[in-house]
Scaffold this active site. Structure first.
Site, mmCIF file in Angstrom:
data_model
loop_
_atom_site.group_PDB
_atom_site.id
_atom_site.type_symbol
_atom_site.label_atom_id
_atom_site.label_comp_id
_atom_site.label_asym_id
_atom_site.label_seq_id
_atom_site.Cartn_x
_atom_site.Cartn_y
_atom_site.Cartn_z
ATOM 1 N N SER A 60 44.542 92.410 44.516
ATOM 2 C CA SER A 60 44.108 91.864 45.802
ATOM 3 C C SER A 60 43.226 90.628 45.678
ATOM 4 C CB SER A 60 43.344 92.935 46.592
ATOM 5 O OG SER A 60 42.203 93.374 45.880
ATOM 6 N N TYR A 61 42.768 90.281 44.486
ATOM 7 C CA TYR A 61 41.907 89.113 44.348
ATOM 8 C C TYR A 61 42.683 87.843 44.672
ATOM 9 C CZ TYR A 61 38.487 92.024 41.815
ATOM 10 O OH TYR A 61 37.566 92.986 41.451
ATOM 11 N N SER A 62 42.214 87.141 45.699
ATOM 12 C CA SER A 62 42.839 85.878 46.128
ATOM 13 C C SER A 62 44.341 86.032 46.313
ATOM 14 C CB SER A 62 42.518 84.760 45.126
ATOM 15 O OG SER A 62 41.142 84.511 45.076
ATOM 16 N N GLY A 64 46.565 87.829 44.955
ATOM 17 C CA GLY A 64 47.385 87.849 43.746
ATOM 18 C C GLY A 64 47.250 86.639 42.858
ATOM 19 N N LYS A 88 43.874 96.314 39.183
ATOM 20 C CA LYS A 88 43.579 97.404 40.107
ATOM 21 C C LYS A 88 44.594 97.463 41.243
ATOM 22 C CE LYS A 88 38.686 96.221 39.511
ATOM 23 N NZ LYS A 88 38.886 94.774 39.319
#
Length: 324
Positions: A60-62, A64, A88
């Site tokens: 979920s960071y940025s 993908g 994650k």
């Protein structure tokens, strides 16, 4: 930098783990303060050169793009067997709903591997506890991911100790893959994990890799001083607003000890954590070369029992945060 055995696994990880939330295209996702690829790659290279072999990201960071940037950099700068890569699953993506259903886990690992450009990750972590999906469904799906060779091990993050204990014994009961790590919020101004989670991890041989070891930078600068990230980090503002008077006193003590020892505040806060027996490898974040160089030096800082006690003695109980 020395390497350590990661819990009961065969993984050997550096004393510090590089958290990769900072590296992602700013126009993607909810973090406008992240660094685009051209600015991220030199820092990833610097971390490798400093002896860091452990890199933690999330799907979920940025949206993908963190996985994409980290994957390309590691393929260019290191051999796959030389690095430990963690990601994650939990938070929603464009093609995934929130949670840890079998559908989400199996789709997420395939998407993450595609973005990373890798055949497997060393550690697949559940980003939060899922109150909607049956625990057995989640654990069996994670077990299947490991058996398929897409993840070497599984880890957990930010939950109550009773929940983690339940997950461990449920996996044992069914003969499924066991969690080997806990990624939890832990620092000098948020020490509630010492009450139950860390004793549980020590008893079960679980590696602990704390996030936010510098309290989103609050332990590294004058209290109340803001940065571009802190000004726009709405989630961070929810983590440390329940005991600011006590937190400010602790931050001041960090500053005083740093001045006495001739090192930075960040080095003191990290060194304190590295001296805690429950902690395996703190997750650091860095957006500037000089910042990363400073953090790496924390592994060389020694604190006496008296200095540890001085940093800890004024802590007061805090509300638990970071589980949402």
């Amino acid at each position: 930098m020395n390497t350590l055995k990661f819990g009961h696994s065969d993984l050997q990880v550096s004393q510090l783990c590089l958290g990769c939330m900072t590296y992602g295209e700013p126009e993607r996702g909810n973090h406008p303060w992240t660094l685009p690829e051209v600015s991220s790659r030199p820092l990833i290279r610097q971390a490798l050169d400093a002896g860091i072999n452990f890199f933690d990201t999330a799907n979920s960071y940025s949206d993908g793009s963190s996985e994409e940037i980290v994957g390309r950099a590691l393929r260019d700068y290191a051999r796959r067997e030389e690095v430990v890569v963690a990601t994650k699953v939990f938070f929603p993506m464009s093609n995934l709903s929130r949670g840890l259903s079998r559908k989400n886990i199996l789709q997420s690992i395939d998407d993450s591997l595609n973005r990373l450009g890798m055949e497997y990750v060393d550690l697949l972590q559940i980003h939060r506890w899922d109150y909607e999906t049956p625990l057995e469904e989640t654990l069996e799906a994670l077990h299947d991911v490991v058996k398929a060779g897409k993840a070497r091990y599984i880890g957990a993050s930010s939950m109550f100790a009773w929940q983690f204990s339940k997950a461990l014994y449920t996996a044992d009961l069914h003969g499924w893959t066991r969690f080997i790590s806990m990624q939890d919020q832990y620092n000098l101004i948020q020490r509630e994990e010492e009450r139950e989670m860390h004793p549980l991890c020590q008893a079960e041989g679980i590696a602990v890799m704390p996030w936010s070891p510098l309290a989103r930078g609050r332990l590294t600068r004058a209290w109340g001083e803001n940065t571009a990230r802190s000004a726009s980090d709405e989630y961070g503002k929810t983590l440390y607003n329940s005991a600011e008077e006590n937190d400010a006193l602790i931050a001041q003590r960090v500053a005083e000890l740093a001045e006495q020892k001739g090192v930075s505040r960040a080095q003191i806060a990290l060194a304190w954590m590295l001296h805690k027996p429950a902690v395996t490898t703190p997750i650091i974040g860095a957006s500037r070369a000089e910042q990363l160089a400073d953090l790496v030096k924390a592994v060389e800082v020694s604190l006496s029992e008296e200095e540890m006690a001085s940093l800890e003695s004024i802590y007061q109980p805090h509300a638990v945060t970071g589980f949402d």
